[in-house]
Write a protein that holds these residues in place. Structure first.
Motif, PDB file in Angstrom:
ATOM      1  N   VAL A  50       0.863  -1.224  -0.085  1.00  0.00           N
ATOM      2  CA  VAL A  50       0.035  -0.119  -0.105  1.00  0.00           C
ATOM      3  C   VAL A  50       0.932   1.157  -0.003  1.00  0.00           C
ATOM      4  CG1 VAL A  50      -1.831   1.230   1.405  1.00  0.00           C
ATOM      5  CG2 VAL A  50      -1.867  -1.294   1.250  1.00  0.00           C
ATOM      6  N   ILE A  51       0.841   1.918  -1.371  1.00  0.00           N
ATOM      7  CA  ILE A  51       1.830   2.961  -1.284  1.00  0.00           C
ATOM      8  C   ILE A  51       0.986   4.183  -1.849  1.00  0.00           C
ATOM      9  CG2 ILE A  51       3.791   4.116  -2.641  1.00  0.00           C
ATOM     10  CD1 ILE A  51       4.527   1.204  -2.992  1.00  0.00           C
ATOM     11  N   ASN A  52       0.881   5.404  -1.071  1.00  0.00           N
ATOM     12  CA  ASN A  52       0.329   6.577  -1.280  1.00  0.00           C
ATOM     13  C   ASN A  52      -1.281   6.467  -1.726  1.00  0.00           C
ATOM     14  OD1 ASN A  52       2.817   8.200  -1.104  1.00  0.00           O
ATOM     15  ND2 ASN A  52       3.132   7.689  -3.120  1.00  0.00           N
ATOM     16  N   GLY A  53      -1.906   5.496  -0.877  1.00  0.00           N
ATOM     17  CA  GLY A  53      -3.088   5.354  -0.946  1.00  0.00           C
ATOM     18  C   GLY A  53      -3.449   4.405  -2.108  1.00  0.00           C
ATOM     19  N   ALA A  54      -2.726   3.793  -2.541  1.00  0.00           N
ATOM     20  CA  ALA A  54      -2.961   2.638  -3.433  1.00  0.00           C
ATOM     21  C   ALA A  54      -2.243   1.386  -3.273  1.00  0.00           C
ATOM     22  CB  ALA A  54      -2.770   3.266  -4.926  1.00  0.00           C
ATOM     23  N   VAL A  55      -2.849   0.196  -3.945  1.00  0.00           N
ATOM     24  CA  VAL A  55      -2.162  -1.225  -3.733  1.00  0.00           C
ATOM     25  C   VAL A  55      -1.242  -1.200  -5.044  1.00  0.00           C
ATOM     26  CG1 VAL A  55      -2.517  -3.415  -3.903  1.00  0.00           C
ATOM     27  CG2 VAL A  55      -3.927  -2.367  -2.348  1.00  0.00           C
ATOM     28  N   GLU A  56      -0.194  -1.492  -5.083  1.00  0.00           N
ATOM     29  CA  GLU A  56       0.804  -1.627  -6.131  1.00  0.00           C
ATOM     30  C   GLU A  56       1.331  -3.265  -5.830  1.00  0.00           C
ATOM     31  OE1 GLU A  56       3.779   1.069  -6.731  1.00  0.00           O
ATOM     32  OE2 GLU A  56       2.470   3.141  -6.244  1.00  0.00           O
ATOM     33  N   TYR A  57       1.295  -3.620  -7.503  1.00  0.00           N
ATOM     34  CA  TYR A  57       1.881  -5.213  -7.213  1.00  0.00           C
ATOM     35  C   TYR A  57       2.021  -5.521  -8.646  1.00  0.00           C
ATOM     36  CZ  TYR A  57      -2.725  -6.572  -8.351  1.00  0.00           C
ATOM     37  OH  TYR A  57      -4.187  -7.002  -9.084  1.00  0.00           O
ATOM     38  N   ILE A  58       2.672  -6.562  -9.053  1.00  0.00           N
ATOM     39  CA  ILE A  58       2.974  -7.074 -10.265  1.00  0.00           C
ATOM     40  C   ILE A  58       2.110  -8.433 -10.232  1.00  0.00           C
ATOM     41  CG2 ILE A  58       4.440  -8.024 -12.086  1.00  0.00           C
ATOM     42  CD1 ILE A  58       6.643  -6.131 -10.910  1.00  0.00           C
ATOM     43  N   PRO A  59       1.244  -8.462 -11.013  1.00  0.00           N
ATOM     44  CA  PRO A  59       0.154  -9.740 -11.162  1.00  0.00           C
ATOM     45  C   PRO A  59       1.061 -10.946 -11.608  1.00  0.00           C
ATOM     46  CG  PRO A  59      -0.653  -7.867 -12.252  1.00  0.00           C
ATOM     47  CD  PRO A  59       0.488  -7.713 -12.075  1.00  0.00           C
ATOM     48  N   THR A  60       1.031 -12.080 -10.883  1.00  0.00           N
ATOM     49  CA  THR A  60       1.840 -13.267 -11.032  1.00  0.00           C
ATOM     50  C   THR A  60       1.655 -13.860 -12.237  1.00  0.00           C
ATOM     51  OG1 THR A  60       0.447 -14.699  -9.678  1.00  0.00           O
ATOM     52  CG2 THR A  60       2.272 -13.626  -8.623  1.00  0.00           C
ATOM     53  N   LYS A  61       0.412 -14.059 -12.551  1.00  0.00           N
ATOM     54  CA  LYS A  61       0.123 -14.864 -13.701  1.00  0.00           C
ATOM     55  C   LYS A  61       0.867 -14.460 -15.146  1.00  0.00           C
ATOM     56  CE  LYS A  61      -3.967 -16.708 -16.392  1.00  0.00           C
ATOM     57  NZ  LYS A  61      -5.393 -16.480 -16.545  1.00  0.00           N
ATOM     58  N   THR A  62       0.969 -12.768 -15.359  1.00  0.00           N
ATOM     59  CA  THR A  62       1.537 -12.376 -16.318  1.00  0.00           C
ATOM     60  C   THR A  62       3.051 -11.783 -16.139  1.00  0.00           C
ATOM     61  OG1 THR A  62       0.545 -10.490 -15.632  1.00  0.00           O
ATOM     62  CG2 THR A  62      -0.704 -11.574 -17.301  1.00  0.00           C
ATOM     63  N   ILE A  63       3.613 -12.067 -15.051  1.00  0.00           N
ATOM     64  CA  ILE A  63       4.822 -11.677 -14.667  1.00  0.00           C
ATOM     65  C   ILE A  63       5.863 -12.072 -15.723  1.00  0.00           C
ATOM     66  CG2 ILE A  63       5.730 -13.178 -12.982  1.00  0.00           C
ATOM     67  CD1 ILE A  63       6.645 -11.040 -11.313  1.00  0.00           C
ATOM     68  N   LYS A  64       5.973 -12.937 -16.307  1.00  0.00           N
ATOM     69  CA  LYS A  64       7.050 -13.613 -17.238  1.00  0.00           C
ATOM     70  C   LYS A  64       6.866 -12.773 -18.408  1.00  0.00           C
ATOM     71  CE  LYS A  64       7.896 -18.209 -15.173  1.00  0.00           C
ATOM     72  NZ  LYS A  64       7.956 -19.393 -15.099  1.00  0.00           N
ATOM     73  N   GLU A  65       5.512 -12.610 -19.212  1.00  0.00           N
ATOM     74  CA  GLU A  65       5.147 -11.903 -20.555  1.00  0.00           C
ATOM     75  C   GLU A  65       5.260 -10.379 -20.293  1.00  0.00           C
ATOM     76  OE1 GLU A  65       2.633 -14.138 -19.133  1.00  0.00           O
ATOM     77  OE2 GLU A  65       3.926 -15.728 -19.684  1.00  0.00           O
ATOM     78  N   ASN A  66       4.731 -10.054 -19.332  1.00  0.00           N
ATOM     79  CA  ASN A  66       4.310  -8.586 -19.144  1.00  0.00           C
ATOM     80  C   ASN A  66       4.457  -8.201 -17.614  1.00  0.00           C
ATOM     81  OD1 ASN A  66       3.483  -6.097 -19.746  1.00  0.00           O
ATOM     82  ND2 ASN A  66       1.286  -6.722 -20.279  1.00  0.00           N
ATOM     83  N   ALA A  67       5.523  -7.628 -17.396  1.00  0.00           N
ATOM     84  CA  ALA A  67       5.705  -7.442 -15.805  1.00  0.00           C
ATOM     85  C   ALA A  67       5.528  -6.170 -15.581  1.00  0.00           C
ATOM     86  CB  ALA A  67       7.230  -7.731 -15.459  1.00  0.00           C
ATOM     87  N   ARG A  68       4.118  -5.767 -15.737  1.00  0.00           N
ATOM     88  CA  ARG A  68       3.881  -4.263 -15.441  1.00  0.00           C
ATOM     89  C   ARG A  68       3.117  -4.260 -13.884  1.00  0.00           C
ATOM     90  NH1 ARG A  68       0.745  -2.397 -21.034  1.00  0.00           N
ATOM     91  NH2 ARG A  68       2.364  -2.525 -22.264  1.00  0.00           N
ATOM     92  N   THR A  69       3.637  -3.129 -13.341  1.00  0.00           N
ATOM     93  CA  THR A  69       3.129  -2.905 -11.875  1.00  0.00           C
ATOM     94  C   THR A  69       1.563  -2.629 -12.272  1.00  0.00           C
ATOM     95  OG1 THR A  69       5.285  -2.198 -11.260  1.00  0.00           O
ATOM     96  CG2 THR A  69       3.350  -1.395  -9.983  1.00  0.00           C
ATOM     97  N   VAL A  70       0.797  -3.141 -11.337  1.00  0.00           N
ATOM     98  CA  VAL A  70      -0.801  -2.643 -11.362  1.00  0.00           C
ATOM     99  C   VAL A  70      -0.716  -1.668 -10.100  1.00  0.00           C
ATOM    100  CG1 VAL A  70      -2.993  -3.372 -10.987  1.00  0.00           C
ATOM    101  CG2 VAL A  70      -1.421  -4.822 -12.452  1.00  0.00           C
ATOM    102  N   VAL A  71      -1.244  -0.382 -10.537  1.00  0.00           N
ATOM    103  CA  VAL A  71      -1.642   0.586  -9.101  1.00  0.00           C
ATOM    104  C   VAL A  71      -3.205   0.572  -9.192  1.00  0.00           C
ATOM    105  CG1 VAL A  71      -1.410   2.644  -8.340  1.00  0.00           C
ATOM    106  CG2 VAL A  71       0.433   1.560  -9.871  1.00  0.00           C
ATOM    107  N   VAL A  72      -3.725   0.258  -8.018  1.00  0.00           N
ATOM    108  CA  VAL A  72      -5.041   0.297  -7.787  1.00  0.00           C
ATOM    109  C   VAL A  72      -5.465   1.117  -6.658  1.00  0.00           C
ATOM    110  CG1 VAL A  72      -7.429  -0.910  -7.375  1.00  0.00           C
ATOM    111  CG2 VAL A  72      -5.560  -2.023  -8.694  1.00  0.00           C
ATOM    112  N   PRO A  73      -6.071   2.578  -7.064  1.00  0.00           N
ATOM    113  CA  PRO A  73      -6.104   3.380  -5.631  1.00  0.00           C
ATOM    114  C   PRO A  73      -7.088   2.777  -4.946  1.00  0.00           C
ATOM    115  CG  PRO A  73      -6.249   4.671  -7.987  1.00  0.00           C
ATOM    116  CD  PRO A  73      -6.128   3.141  -8.129  1.00  0.00           C
ATOM    117  N   LEU A  74      -6.986   2.848  -3.357  1.00  0.00           N
ATOM    118  CA  LEU A  74      -7.988   2.465  -2.641  1.00  0.00           C
ATOM    119  C   LEU A  74      -9.123   3.275  -2.333  1.00  0.00           C
ATOM    120  CD1 LEU A  74      -5.534   0.995  -0.003  1.00  0.00           C
ATOM    121  CD2 LEU A  74      -6.826  -0.332  -1.541  1.00  0.00           C
TER     122      LEU A  74
END
Length: 191
Positions: free
Chosen positions: A93-117
């Motif tokens: 939880v960073i600056n009022g949002a959840v940030e993570y890299i989805p494990t399902k797509t980490i090998k092909e497309n390692a993009r950080t997902v940022v979802v504001p809470l």
């Protein structure tokens, strides 16, 4: 079901396609074979009112279900897969949002997902802020999570009928929404 068999055929075809391309076999056995198509019904999801009704349901007699309910409602508000939800740490939880890299797509497309809470998700995070360890939410067992979701919806009174496609008969059937509820429904609800 036919969808299951379509998936199996795709895997077998991919193997034989590879074997043919690298010249392990001389002929492609799927030549002229008509692959069955996968068919799915319309996605079933909860409304915002449903989520609020679930979140405000009095589960004080069932403290374990109350915790599972909070986790499910949190998932409805951030939309991550259950595997990613289990991995979330307090530091995610960073600056009022959840940030993570989805494990399902980490090998092909390692993009950080940022979802504001939103307000509800923030309330849930704050509620479990003092939970020991670095896990974001007190998730104990994924084995019974889907079973508990069904019970939670029933206790919250979210039991109206929905129409789903029967994967075996390919016909429609009416079922109470709580009977088809699962952690994946949280993703569809978020979307």
């Amino acid at each position: 079901s036919e969808n299951y068999m379509s998936g199996i055929f795709k895997e077998i075809r991919a193997f034989f396609n590879w074997a043919y391309k690298v010249k392990i076999i001389d002929a492609f056995p799927f030549e002229g074979f008509q692959m069955p198509t996968e068919r799915y019904g319309s996605p079933i999801y909860l409304t915002l009112d449903d989520v609020q009704k679930i979140y405000s349901a009095d589960l004080s007699e069932f403290p374990n279900l109350a915790v599972q309910r909070d986790i499910f409602v949190f998932q409805c508000n951030i939309g991550c897969r259950i595997g990613d939800l289990l991995r979330l740490k307090k530091r995610d939880v960073i600056n009022g949002a959840v940030e993570y890299i989805p494990t399902k797509t980490i090998k092909e497309n390692a993009r950080t997902v940022v979802v504001p809470l939103n307000k509800v998700a923030r309330e849930i995070v704050d509620k479990y802020a003092d939970y020991p360890g670095d896990q974001l939410l007190p998730f104990e067992s994924s084995e019974r999570f889907n079973d508990n979701i069904k019970i939670i919806l029933e206790k919250a009174g979210v039991t109206y009928l929905v129409t789903e496609l029967d994967s075996l008969t390919r016909t429609e059937k009416k079922v109470p929404i709580n009977e088809v509820a699962s952690s994946h429904m949280a993703r569809r609800t978020f979307i």
